[in-house]
Design a protein around this motif. Structure first.
Motif, PDB file in Angstrom:
ATOM      1  N   ILE A   1     -23.335 -16.284  27.655  1.00 44.78           N
ATOM      2  CA  ILE A   1     -22.323 -15.259  27.910  1.00 44.78           C
ATOM      3  C   ILE A   1     -22.994 -13.990  28.403  1.00 44.78           C
ATOM      4  CG2 ILE A   1     -20.531 -13.806  26.891  1.00 44.78           C
ATOM      5  CD1 ILE A   1     -19.882 -16.016  24.958  1.00 44.78           C
ATOM      6  N   VAL A   2     -22.545 -13.491  29.550  1.00 44.59           N
ATOM      7  CA  VAL A   2     -23.060 -12.242  30.117  1.00 44.59           C
ATOM      8  C   VAL A   2     -22.115 -11.122  29.723  1.00 44.59           C
ATOM      9  CG1 VAL A   2     -23.772 -11.049  32.214  1.00 44.59           C
ATOM     10  CG2 VAL A   2     -23.978 -13.542  32.080  1.00 44.59           C
ATOM     11  N   GLY A   3     -22.588 -10.199  28.883  1.00 41.84           N
ATOM     12  CA  GLY A   3     -21.739  -9.123  28.391  1.00 41.84           C
ATOM     13  C   GLY A   3     -21.059  -9.535  27.100  1.00 41.84           C
ATOM     14  N   ILE A   4     -21.473  -8.953  25.984  1.00 42.20           N
ATOM     15  CA  ILE A   4     -20.973  -9.430  24.693  1.00 42.20           C
ATOM     16  C   ILE A   4     -20.113  -8.364  24.009  1.00 42.20           C
ATOM     17  CG2 ILE A   4     -22.675 -11.229  24.338  1.00 42.20           C
ATOM     18  CD1 ILE A   4     -24.351  -9.364  22.728  1.00 42.20           C
ATOM     19  N   GLY A   5     -19.078  -7.922  24.747  1.00 40.39           N
ATOM     20  CA  GLY A   5     -18.056  -7.076  24.157  1.00 40.39           C
ATOM     21  C   GLY A   5     -17.092  -7.907  23.330  1.00 40.39           C
ATOM     22  N   SER A   6     -15.914  -7.358  23.043  1.00 40.00           N
ATOM     23  CA  SER A   6     -14.994  -8.007  22.110  1.00 40.00           C
ATOM     24  C   SER A   6     -14.515  -9.373  22.600  1.00 40.00           C
ATOM     25  CB  SER A   6     -13.787  -7.098  21.858  1.00 40.00           C
ATOM     26  OG  SER A   6     -13.110  -6.814  23.071  1.00 40.00           O
ATOM     27  N   VAL A   7     -14.295  -9.520  23.897  1.00 45.96           N
ATOM     28  CA  VAL A   7     -13.792 -10.809  24.379  1.00 45.96           C
ATOM     29  C   VAL A   7     -14.854 -11.897  24.261  1.00 45.96           C
ATOM     30  CG1 VAL A   7     -14.431 -10.627  26.839  1.00 45.96           C
ATOM     31  CG2 VAL A   7     -12.342 -11.849  26.176  1.00 45.96           C
ATOM     32  N   ALA A   8     -16.132 -11.518  24.211  1.00 48.01           N
ATOM     33  CA  ALA A   8     -17.200 -12.512  24.055  1.00 48.01           C
ATOM     34  C   ALA A   8     -17.084 -13.221  22.713  1.00 48.01           C
ATOM     35  CB  ALA A   8     -18.565 -11.848  24.195  1.00 48.01           C
ATOM     36  N   ASP A   9     -16.678 -12.510  21.672  1.00 48.83           N
ATOM     37  CA  ASP A   9     -16.472 -13.145  20.371  1.00 48.83           C
ATOM     38  C   ASP A   9     -15.369 -14.196  20.463  1.00 48.83           C
ATOM     39  OD1 ASP A   9     -18.151 -11.950  18.137  1.00 48.83           O
ATOM     40  OD2 ASP A   9     -17.407 -10.130  19.093  1.00 48.83           O
ATOM     41  N   THR A  10     -14.300 -13.877  21.164  1.00 47.94           N
ATOM     42  CA  THR A  10     -13.207 -14.826  21.325  1.00 47.94           C
ATOM     43  C   THR A  10     -13.685 -16.077  22.049  1.00 47.94           C
ATOM     44  OG1 THR A  10     -11.643 -12.982  21.414  1.00 47.94           O
ATOM     45  CG2 THR A  10     -10.861 -15.122  22.199  1.00 47.94           C
ATOM     46  N   HIS A  11     -14.475 -15.881  23.095  1.00 49.52           N
ATOM     47  CA  HIS A  11     -15.000 -17.026  23.840  1.00 49.52           C
ATOM     48  C   HIS A  11     -16.004 -17.824  23.005  1.00 49.52           C
ATOM     49  CE1 HIS A  11     -13.095 -16.814  27.703  1.00 49.52           C
ATOM     50  NE2 HIS A  11     -13.369 -15.526  27.821  1.00 49.52           N
ATOM     51  N   ALA A  12     -16.814 -17.135  22.236  1.00 50.43           N
ATOM     52  CA  ALA A  12     -17.787 -17.840  21.397  1.00 50.43           C
ATOM     53  C   ALA A  12     -17.076 -18.760  20.415  1.00 50.43           C
ATOM     54  CB  ALA A  12     -18.669 -16.835  20.660  1.00 50.43           C
ATOM     55  N   ARG A  13     -15.982 -18.280  19.833  1.00 49.10           N
ATOM     56  CA  ARG A  13     -15.216 -19.126  18.919  1.00 49.10           C
ATOM     57  C   ARG A  13     -14.554 -20.281  19.660  1.00 49.10           C
ATOM     58  NH1 ARG A  13     -13.829 -13.914  17.041  1.00 49.10           N
ATOM     59  NH2 ARG A  13     -11.785 -14.032  18.060  1.00 49.10           N
ATOM     60  N   GLY A  14     -14.097 -20.022  20.885  1.00 53.29           N
ATOM     61  CA  GLY A  14     -13.502 -21.090  21.682  1.00 53.29           C
ATOM     62  C   GLY A  14     -14.505 -22.161  22.057  1.00 53.29           C
ATOM     63  N   ILE A  15     -15.719 -21.763  22.379  1.00 55.57           N
ATOM     64  CA  ILE A  15     -16.766 -22.722  22.736  1.00 55.57           C
ATOM     65  C   ILE A  15     -17.085 -23.625  21.554  1.00 55.57           C
ATOM     66  CG2 ILE A  15     -19.220 -22.918  23.358  1.00 55.57           C
ATOM     67  CD1 ILE A  15     -18.780 -20.319  25.044  1.00 55.57           C
ATOM     68  N   GLU A  16     -17.009 -23.083  20.338  1.00 56.91           N
ATOM     69  CA  GLU A  16     -17.269 -23.894  19.148  1.00 56.91           C
ATOM     70  C   GLU A  16     -16.283 -25.052  19.022  1.00 56.91           C
ATOM     71  OE1 GLU A  16     -17.073 -20.998  16.052  1.00 56.91           O
ATOM     72  OE2 GLU A  16     -19.215 -20.471  16.194  1.00 56.91           O
ATOM     73  N   GLU A  17     -15.123 -24.946  19.658  1.00 51.07           N
ATOM     74  CA  GLU A  17     -14.109 -25.996  19.589  1.00 51.07           C
ATOM     75  C   GLU A  17     -14.369 -27.145  20.564  1.00 51.07           C
ATOM     76  OE1 GLU A  17     -10.581 -22.625  18.928  1.00 51.07           O
ATOM     77  OE2 GLU A  17     -10.654 -23.869  20.728  1.00 51.07           O
ATOM     78  N   ILE A  18     -15.332 -26.973  21.472  1.00 45.85           N
ATOM     79  CA  ILE A  18     -15.537 -27.932  22.556  1.00 45.85           C
ATOM     80  C   ILE A  18     -16.718 -28.840  22.227  1.00 45.85           C
ATOM     81  CG2 ILE A  18     -15.941 -28.189  25.031  1.00 45.85           C
ATOM     82  CD1 ILE A  18     -14.906 -25.297  25.352  1.00 45.85           C
ATOM     83  N   ALA A  19     -16.462 -30.123  22.181  1.00 42.07           N
ATOM     84  CA  ALA A  19     -17.509 -31.076  21.805  1.00 42.07           C
ATOM     85  C   ALA A  19     -18.623 -31.144  22.834  1.00 42.07           C
ATOM     86  CB  ALA A  19     -16.894 -32.465  21.614  1.00 42.07           C
ATOM     87  N   THR A  20     -18.324 -30.836  24.087  1.00 43.96           N
ATOM     88  CA  THR A  20     -19.305 -30.975  25.166  1.00 43.96           C
ATOM     89  C   THR A  20     -19.954 -29.652  25.542  1.00 43.96           C
ATOM     90  OG1 THR A  20     -17.550 -30.736  26.818  1.00 43.96           O
ATOM     91  CG2 THR A  20     -18.129 -32.978  26.133  1.00 43.96           C
TER      92      THR A  20
END
Length: 346
Positions: free
Chosen positions: A7-26
Protein backbone atom coordinates in the motif's frame (compact mmCIF):
# COMPACT_ATOMS: atom_id res chain seq x y z
CA UNK A 1 -1.17 -17.74 -6.81
CA UNK A 2 -0.89 -15.43 -3.82
CA UNK A 3 -0.55 -11.77 -4.75
CA UNK A 4 1.97 -9.73 -2.79
CA UNK A 5 0.40 -6.32 -2.18
CA UNK A 6 1.98 -3.09 -0.99
CA UNK A 7 0.00 0.00 0.00
CA UNK A 8 1.37 3.40 -1.05
CA UNK A 9 0.21 6.00 1.46
CA UNK A 10 -1.07 4.70 4.79
CA UNK A 11 -3.73 7.19 5.79
CA UNK A 12 -7.12 6.16 7.16
CA UNK A 13 -8.34 4.41 4.01
CA UNK A 14 -5.23 2.19 4.07
CA UNK A 15 -6.50 0.58 7.28
CA UNK A 16 -9.79 -0.21 5.55
CA UNK A 17 -7.95 -1.79 2.63
CA UNK A 18 -5.62 -3.72 4.92
CA UNK A 19 -8.63 -5.30 6.62
CA UNK A 20 -10.18 -6.04 3.23
CA UNK A 21 -7.02 -7.75 2.00
CA UNK A 22 -7.14 -10.02 5.05
CA UNK A 23 -10.44 -11.38 3.69
CA UNK A 24 -8.87 -12.51 0.39
CA UNK A 25 -7.39 -16.00 0.26
CA UNK A 26 -5.17 -15.15 -2.72
CA UNK A 27 -3.70 -11.93 -1.31
CA UNK A 28 -1.10 -10.95 1.27
CA UNK A 29 -0.30 -7.46 2.51
CA UNK A 30 3.49 -7.48 2.65
CA UNK A 31 4.37 -3.79 2.90
CA UNK A 32 3.24 -0.19 3.27
CA UNK A 33 4.98 3.08 2.55
CA UNK A 34 4.81 6.56 4.02
CA UNK A 35 7.36 9.22 4.95
CA UNK A 36 6.64 9.29 8.70
CA UNK A 37 8.51 6.66 10.72
CA UNK A 38 6.19 6.48 13.72
CA UNK A 39 3.12 6.16 11.51
CA UNK A 40 4.81 3.61 9.25
CA UNK A 41 6.12 1.43 12.05
CA UNK A 42 2.72 1.45 13.78
CA UNK A 43 1.03 0.32 10.56
CA UNK A 44 3.63 -2.40 10.00
CA UNK A 45 3.20 -3.72 13.53
CA UNK A 46 -0.58 -3.67 13.30
CA UNK A 47 -0.73 -5.64 10.04
CA UNK A 48 2.43 -7.74 10.25
CA UNK A 49 4.08 -6.22 7.20
CA UNK A 50 7.17 -4.18 6.33
CA UNK A 51 7.38 -0.38 6.27
CA UNK A 52 9.28 1.72 3.73
CA UNK A 53 9.77 5.47 3.61
CA UNK A 54 10.27 5.29 -0.19
CA UNK A 55 7.67 3.55 -2.32
CA UNK A 56 10.08 2.87 -5.17
CA UNK A 57 12.34 0.96 -2.79
CA UNK A 58 9.25 -0.92 -1.62
CA UNK A 59 8.35 -1.91 -5.18
CA UNK A 60 11.73 -3.61 -5.57
CA UNK A 61 12.69 -4.92 -2.15
CA UNK A 62 9.22 -6.20 -1.21
CA UNK A 63 8.89 -8.06 -4.52
CA UNK A 64 5.38 -6.72 -5.08
CA UNK A 65 2.80 -7.95 -7.55
CA UNK A 66 0.32 -5.12 -6.90
CA UNK A 67 0.66 -1.56 -5.62
CA UNK A 68 -2.50 -0.21 -3.97
CA UNK A 69 -2.24 3.59 -4.23
CA UNK A 70 -3.89 5.43 -1.32
CA UNK A 71 -2.07 8.77 -1.41
CA UNK A 72 -3.95 12.10 -1.67
CA UNK A 73 -5.91 12.26 -4.92
CA UNK A 74 -3.57 14.64 -6.73
CA UNK A 75 -0.58 12.43 -5.92
CA UNK A 76 -1.77 9.23 -7.63
CA UNK A 77 0.06 9.62 -10.93
CA UNK A 78 3.64 9.54 -9.65
CA UNK A 79 3.52 6.27 -7.64
CA UNK A 80 1.37 4.65 -10.35
CA UNK A 81 3.92 5.53 -13.01
CA UNK A 82 6.80 4.35 -10.83
CA UNK A 83 5.05 1.04 -10.10
CA UNK A 84 4.46 0.48 -13.81
CA UNK A 85 8.15 1.10 -14.53
CA UNK A 86 9.01 -1.66 -12.04
CA UNK A 87 6.48 -4.05 -13.57
CA UNK A 88 4.01 -3.82 -10.69
CA UNK A 89 0.26 -3.82 -11.33
CA UNK A 90 -1.57 -0.70 -10.05
CA UNK A 91 -4.86 -0.51 -8.18
CA UNK A 92 -5.74 3.06 -7.25
CA UNK A 93 -8.15 4.70 -4.82
CA UNK A 94 -10.85 7.08 -6.04
CA UNK A 95 -10.67 9.31 -7.94
CA UNK A 96 -8.10 7.77 -10.25
CA UNK A 97 -6.55 11.26 -10.46
CA UNK A 98 -7.84 14.83 -10.30
CA UNK A 99 -7.69 15.55 -14.06
CA UNK A 100 -8.29 13.42 -17.12
CA UNK A 101 -4.89 14.47 -18.45
CA UNK A 102 -3.14 12.92 -15.46
CA UNK A 103 -5.32 9.82 -15.75
CA UNK A 104 -4.33 9.47 -19.40
CA UNK A 105 -0.68 9.56 -18.33
CA UNK A 106 -1.38 6.74 -15.85
CA UNK A 107 -3.15 4.67 -18.51
CA UNK A 108 -0.34 5.21 -21.01
CA UNK A 109 2.38 4.32 -18.49
CA UNK A 110 0.67 1.07 -17.49
CA UNK A 111 -0.13 0.05 -21.05
CA UNK A 112 3.45 0.75 -22.13
CA UNK A 113 4.80 -1.34 -19.24
CA UNK A 114 2.34 -4.19 -19.83
CA UNK A 115 0.80 -4.00 -16.33
CA UNK A 116 -2.83 -3.63 -15.31
CA UNK A 117 -4.35 -0.39 -14.01
CA UNK A 118 -7.55 -0.48 -11.99
CA UNK A 119 -9.67 1.85 -9.91
CA UNK A 120 -11.41 1.56 -6.55
CA UNK A 121 -15.13 2.32 -6.54
CA UNK A 122 -16.13 -0.07 -3.79
CA UNK A 123 -19.77 1.02 -3.78
CA UNK A 124 -20.25 -1.03 -6.94
CA UNK A 125 -19.54 -4.13 -4.88
CA UNK A 126 -22.39 -3.71 -2.42
CA UNK A 127 -24.92 -6.47 -3.12
CA UNK A 128 -27.71 -3.87 -3.49
CA UNK A 129 -25.77 -2.08 -6.21
CA UNK A 130 -25.05 -5.34 -8.06
CA UNK A 131 -28.73 -6.28 -7.93
CA UNK A 132 -29.89 -2.96 -9.40
CA UNK A 133 -27.13 -3.06 -12.02
CA UNK A 134 -28.28 -6.51 -13.12
CA UNK A 135 -31.84 -5.21 -13.44
CA UNK A 136 -30.58 -2.29 -15.55
CA UNK A 137 -28.53 -4.61 -17.75
CA UNK A 138 -31.53 -6.85 -18.39
CA UNK A 139 -33.72 -3.88 -19.38
CA UNK A 140 -36.11 -4.12 -16.43
CA UNK A 141 -36.54 -0.34 -16.23
CA UNK A 142 -37.61 -0.01 -19.85
CA UNK A 143 -36.99 3.30 -21.60
CA UNK A 144 -35.16 5.37 -19.00
CA UNK A 145 -36.45 8.70 -17.74
CA UNK A 146 -33.93 9.64 -15.03
CA UNK A 147 -30.79 8.47 -13.24
CA UNK A 148 -29.87 10.70 -10.29
CA UNK A 149 -27.80 10.77 -7.12
CA UNK A 150 -27.97 12.85 -3.95
CA UNK A 151 -25.08 13.14 -1.48
CA UNK A 152 -26.31 15.73 1.06
CA UNK A 153 -23.45 15.43 3.52
CA UNK A 154 -21.75 17.60 6.12
CA UNK A 155 -18.11 18.13 7.07
CA UNK A 156 -17.12 20.43 9.96
CA UNK A 157 -14.59 23.22 9.48
CA UNK A 158 -12.00 21.12 11.30
CA UNK A 159 -12.12 18.54 8.52
CA UNK A 160 -10.43 21.01 6.17
CA UNK A 161 -7.90 22.49 8.61
CA UNK A 162 -4.27 21.58 7.87
CA UNK A 163 -5.45 18.92 5.43
CA UNK A 164 -5.08 18.15 1.75
CA UNK A 165 -8.85 17.88 1.47
CA UNK A 166 -10.41 21.06 0.14
CA UNK A 167 -7.31 22.10 -1.81
CA UNK A 168 -7.16 22.49 -5.58
CA UNK A 169 -3.69 20.98 -5.82
CA UNK A 170 -4.37 17.68 -4.05
CA UNK A 171 -8.17 17.31 -3.87
CA UNK A 172 -8.79 18.75 -7.33
CA UNK A 173 -12.08 20.21 -6.11
CA UNK A 174 -14.39 19.74 -3.17
CA UNK A 175 -17.61 17.93 -2.37
CA UNK A 176 -18.14 16.80 -5.96
CA UNK A 177 -14.80 15.14 -6.76
CA UNK A 178 -14.15 13.90 -3.23
CA UNK A 179 -17.25 12.88 -1.28
CA UNK A 180 -19.60 12.50 -4.27
CA UNK A 181 -17.35 10.84 -6.85
CA UNK A 182 -18.79 7.43 -5.83
CA UNK A 183 -22.29 8.68 -6.59
CA UNK A 184 -21.23 10.08 -9.95
CA UNK A 185 -19.67 6.75 -10.83
CA UNK A 186 -22.77 4.85 -9.74
CA UNK A 187 -25.01 7.07 -11.87
CA UNK A 188 -22.95 6.61 -15.03
CA UNK A 189 -22.46 2.87 -14.34
CA UNK A 190 -26.17 2.17 -13.93
CA UNK A 191 -27.13 4.39 -16.86
CA UNK A 192 -24.47 2.78 -19.03
CA UNK A 193 -25.84 -0.67 -18.22
CA UNK A 194 -29.40 0.33 -19.09
CA UNK A 195 -28.38 2.12 -22.28
CA UNK A 196 -25.79 -0.50 -23.32
CA UNK A 197 -23.45 2.17 -24.66
CA UNK A 198 -20.32 0.01 -24.52
CA UNK A 199 -17.26 0.11 -22.24
CA UNK A 200 -15.39 2.85 -24.13
CA UNK A 201 -18.28 5.35 -24.17
CA UNK A 202 -19.20 7.74 -21.37
CA UNK A 203 -23.00 7.48 -21.03
CA UNK A 204 -23.22 11.15 -19.97
CA UNK A 205 -23.48 13.35 -23.06
CA UNK A 206 -23.39 16.77 -21.38
CA UNK A 207 -23.32 18.43 -17.97
CA UNK A 208 -24.56 21.78 -16.69
CA UNK A 209 -23.49 22.72 -13.17
CA UNK A 210 -23.56 25.32 -10.44
CA UNK A 211 -20.96 25.19 -7.65
CA UNK A 212 -20.37 27.38 -4.60
CA UNK A 213 -18.92 27.44 -1.09
CA UNK A 214 -21.91 27.96 1.18
CA UNK A 215 -21.35 26.10 4.44
CA UNK A 216 -17.71 26.99 5.14
CA UNK A 217 -16.29 30.50 5.03
CA UNK A 218 -12.77 30.06 6.36
CA UNK A 219 -9.47 30.13 4.45
CA UNK A 220 -8.99 26.40 5.01
CA UNK A 221 -11.21 25.46 2.03
CA UNK A 222 -10.30 26.58 -1.50
CA UNK A 223 -13.06 24.76 -3.37
CA UNK A 224 -16.80 24.11 -3.48
CA UNK A 225 -18.77 22.55 -0.66
CA UNK A 226 -22.01 22.55 -2.69
CA UNK A 227 -22.63 21.47 -6.28
CA UNK A 228 -25.77 20.86 -8.31
CA UNK A 229 -25.49 19.15 -11.70
CA UNK A 230 -27.98 18.53 -14.48
CA UNK A 231 -27.07 15.56 -16.69
CA UNK A 232 -28.22 14.55 -20.13
CA UNK A 233 -27.37 10.97 -21.02
CA UNK A 234 -26.71 9.79 -24.56
CA UNK A 235 -30.26 8.61 -25.24
CA UNK A 236 -31.84 11.79 -23.85
CA UNK A 237 -32.40 10.43 -20.33
CA UNK A 238 -32.04 13.16 -17.72
CA UNK A 239 -30.42 13.16 -14.29
CA UNK A 240 -29.27 15.25 -11.37
CA UNK A 241 -26.40 15.20 -8.90
CA UNK A 242 -26.50 16.97 -5.54
CA UNK A 243 -23.08 17.01 -3.86
CA UNK A 244 -22.47 18.78 -0.56
CA UNK A 245 -20.43 18.93 2.60
CA UNK A 246 -22.52 21.92 3.68
CA UNK A 247 -25.78 20.39 4.98
CA UNK A 248 -25.58 19.88 8.75
CA UNK A 249 -25.77 17.24 10.13
CA UNK A 250 -25.84 15.34 6.84
CA UNK A 251 -28.49 13.13 5.27
CA UNK A 252 -28.41 9.70 3.64
CA UNK A 253 -27.00 9.26 0.15
CA UNK A 254 -29.59 8.18 -2.42
CA UNK A 255 -29.27 6.78 -5.92
CA UNK A 256 -32.35 6.58 -8.14
CA UNK A 257 -32.96 5.04 -11.56
CA UNK A 258 -36.28 4.73 -13.32
CA UNK A 259 -38.19 4.58 -16.57
CA UNK A 260 -41.42 3.42 -18.20
CA UNK A 261 -41.29 -0.07 -16.73
CA UNK A 262 -39.92 0.43 -13.23
CA UNK A 263 -37.86 2.37 -10.72
CA UNK A 264 -35.32 1.60 -8.00
CA UNK A 265 -33.68 3.50 -5.18
CA UNK A 266 -30.59 2.64 -3.13
CA UNK A 267 -30.24 4.43 0.22
CA UNK A 268 -26.86 4.72 1.96
CA UNK A 269 -25.52 1.88 -0.24
CA UNK A 270 -27.22 -0.65 2.02
CA UNK A 271 -30.90 -0.96 1.22
CA UNK A 272 -33.54 0.30 -1.12
CA UNK A 273 -36.76 -0.39 -2.88
CA UNK A 274 -37.95 -1.08 -6.38
CA UNK A 275 -41.12 -1.68 -8.28
CA UNK A 276 -41.71 -2.90 -11.82
CA UNK A 277 -44.68 -2.71 -14.13
CA UNK A 278 -44.34 -6.44 -14.77
CA UNK A 279 -43.23 -8.31 -11.65
CA UNK A 280 -41.10 -11.46 -11.75
CA UNK A 281 -40.85 -14.15 -9.13
CA UNK A 282 -37.18 -13.46 -8.38
CA UNK A 283 -37.79 -9.74 -7.80
CA UNK A 284 -40.27 -9.85 -4.93
CA UNK A 285 -37.80 -8.41 -2.42
CA UNK A 286 -36.14 -5.02 -2.57
CA UNK A 287 -32.36 -4.89 -3.18
CA UNK A 288 -30.30 -4.98 0.00
CA UNK A 289 -26.69 -5.21 1.10
CA UNK A 290 -27.38 -6.55 4.59
CA UNK A 291 -26.84 -9.27 5.41
CA UNK A 292 -24.46 -10.19 2.60
CA UNK A 293 -24.07 -13.71 1.35
CA UNK A 294 -20.38 -14.01 2.24
CA UNK A 295 -19.96 -11.40 5.00
CA UNK A 296 -17.05 -9.74 3.21
CA UNK A 297 -16.48 -6.01 2.88
CA UNK A 298 -17.06 -4.18 -0.39
CA UNK A 299 -13.40 -3.14 -0.27
CA UNK A 300 -12.30 -6.77 -0.16
CA UNK A 301 -14.60 -7.62 -3.06
CA UNK A 302 -13.24 -4.72 -5.11
CA UNK A 303 -9.61 -5.72 -4.59
CA UNK A 304 -10.37 -9.40 -5.19
CA UNK A 305 -12.12 -8.59 -8.48
CA UNK A 306 -8.96 -6.84 -9.67
CA UNK A 307 -6.73 -9.74 -8.61
CA UNK A 308 -9.04 -12.24 -10.32
CA UNK A 309 -8.83 -10.23 -13.55
CA UNK A 310 -5.03 -10.11 -13.37
CA UNK A 311 -4.73 -13.84 -12.72
CA UNK A 312 -7.21 -14.85 -15.43
CA UNK A 313 -6.06 -12.18 -17.91
CA UNK A 314 -9.71 -11.19 -18.29
CA UNK A 315 -11.06 -7.61 -18.46
CA UNK A 316 -11.47 -5.77 -15.16
CA UNK A 317 -14.71 -3.80 -15.00
CA UNK A 318 -13.00 -0.81 -13.35
CA UNK A 319 -9.95 -0.52 -15.58
CA UNK A 320 -8.34 2.86 -16.17
CA UNK A 321 -10.73 3.84 -18.95
CA UNK A 322 -13.82 2.96 -16.89
CA UNK A 323 -12.57 4.68 -13.72
CA UNK A 324 -11.78 7.75 -15.84
CA UNK A 325 -15.46 8.33 -16.75
CA UNK A 326 -16.53 9.73 -13.38
CA UNK A 327 -13.60 12.16 -13.37
CA UNK A 328 -14.47 13.30 -16.91
CA UNK A 329 -18.01 14.08 -15.73
CA UNK A 330 -16.71 15.98 -12.70
CA UNK A 331 -14.22 18.01 -14.74
CA UNK A 332 -16.99 18.87 -17.23
CA UNK A 333 -19.12 20.05 -14.28
CA UNK A 334 -16.35 22.29 -12.98
CA UNK A 335 -15.86 23.78 -16.43
CA UNK A 336 -19.61 24.29 -16.83
CA UNK A 337 -19.83 26.11 -13.50
CA UNK A 338 -17.05 28.42 -14.65
CA UNK A 339 -18.29 29.19 -18.17
CA UNK A 340 -22.04 29.04 -17.51
CA UNK A 341 -23.04 26.59 -20.23
CA UNK A 342 -23.35 22.81 -20.76
CA UNK A 343 -20.06 20.95 -21.30
CA UNK A 344 -19.41 17.58 -22.92
CA UNK A 345 -17.27 15.20 -20.80
CA UNK A 346 -14.11 14.16 -22.61
Amino acid sequence: MTFRIGIVGIGSVADTHARGIEEIATAELVAGSCRTRTKGEAFATKYGCAWYDDYEVMFVEADLDVALVCTPSGNHLEPARAAAEWGVHVLCEKPLEITTERIDEMISACEHAGVRLGGIFQNRYHPAARTVHEAATSGRFGDLAAVSVSVPWWRPDEYYEDAWQGTRALDGGGALINQSIHGVDMAQWLAGAALDVGPEVNPVAEVFAYTDTLGHDGPEIEVEDTAVLSLRYRDGTLGQVLATTSMYPGLEKRIQIGGRDGSAEIVADEHGEWQFRHERGDETEAPTSSPSADDRSEYGRNVEAFLDAVESDEPYELDGHEARKAVAIVRAAYESAEVGRPVVPN
